[in-house]
Design an enzyme around this catalytic site. Structure first.
Site, short mmCIF file in Angstrom:
data_model
loop_
_atom_site.label_atom_id
_atom_site.label_comp_id
_atom_site.label_asym_id
_atom_site.label_seq_id
_atom_site.Cartn_x
_atom_site.Cartn_y
_atom_site.Cartn_z
N GLY A 56 0.88 -1.14 0.03
CA GLY A 56 -0.05 0.08 -0.07
C GLY A 56 0.87 1.28 -0.12
CB CYS A 57 0.12 4.46 1.40
SG CYS A 57 1.05 6.13 1.89
#
Length: 231
Positions: A56-57
């Site tokens: 993810g981020c």
């Protein structure tokens, strides 16, 4: 700010509140993030081991790992694709093959690689989510463990096999296990982003919440002054 719509983020948070540790108020979060900014990171990191993960981020992956005892530094960047010298804008198209990635420098005498794997998987909102984590969706947010040698490969594959056999998840673990080739360092403004941007709505509502959820489960692993968990 990530591309996810504010509406989606709010829905995602509402659906997840029951499973996460409560994070500190924004003003307190800013003070805690300031502690990260004060960390004394050696200029020469060559004596430390490295591990490379994507989930993810990269903003909150970097900050989460940097809160763990034994982790010396984290660098945000891109890996897994074919484009050379990719920019954030390139990667966000989802067409480069790269995923947002963090390269971790760690003291293996303090935190061994299997413990990093524990942090990696237990910090994910849903490790079975394919091509994304939470509100961040697309191949540029897919979960990948980039191994550097046969031992890391075996440990990662065994860890995933145990998770799949545990019955904890209804779907298989999504993380890919692929050989490390090259890591492209992200732009300067992405490095230690949360240290200086706790007022960003995404950071407040998604990143810090996710970090606090893991920290609440494993307070013994967190460096002093680096916990976003509300007391």
């Amino acid at each position: 700010m990530k591309r996810s719509s504010a509406c989606f983020i709010l829905v995602f948070i509402a659906a997840s509140l029951s499973s996460c540790g409560q994070s500190v108020a924004p003003q307190k979060a800013k003070a805690i993030a300031g502690n990260f900014a004060k960390d004394d990171v050696p200029k020469d990191l060559s004596k430390y081991s490295q591990a490379t993960f994507a989930a993810g981020c990269f903003w909150h992956e970097e900050t989460l790992f940097e809160s763990i005892k034994g982790v010396i530094d984290g660098v945000s960047g891109y890996a897994g694709g074919t484009m050379k010298n990719p920019t954030y804008e390139d990667v966000e198209t989802g067409n480069t093959g790269h995923t947002e990635t963090v390269n971790i420098y760690y003291d293996s005498s303090v935190i061994p690689y299997p413990t990093l794997l524990k942090v990696y998987f237990e910090s994910q909102e849903d490790p079975t989510q394919v091509n994304g984590q939470g509100p961040d969706e697309g191949t540029q947010y897919r979960s990948v463990i980039f191994y550097r040698n046969a031992t890391e490969k075996e440990m990662a594959e065994n860890y995933i096999a145990e998770l799949n056999k545990s019955g904890k998840y209804k779907r298989p673990i999504a993380a890919q296990v692929v050989p490390y080739t090259v890591f492209w360092r992200a732009e300067a403004y992405h490095q230690h982003y949360i240290d200086y941007n706790t007022d960003n709505p995404y950071v407040q509502q998604v990143s810090i919440r996710d970090i606090a959820r893991f920290q609440a489960l494993h307070p013994e692993m967190i460096k002093p002054g680096h916990s976003f968990v509300a007391k």
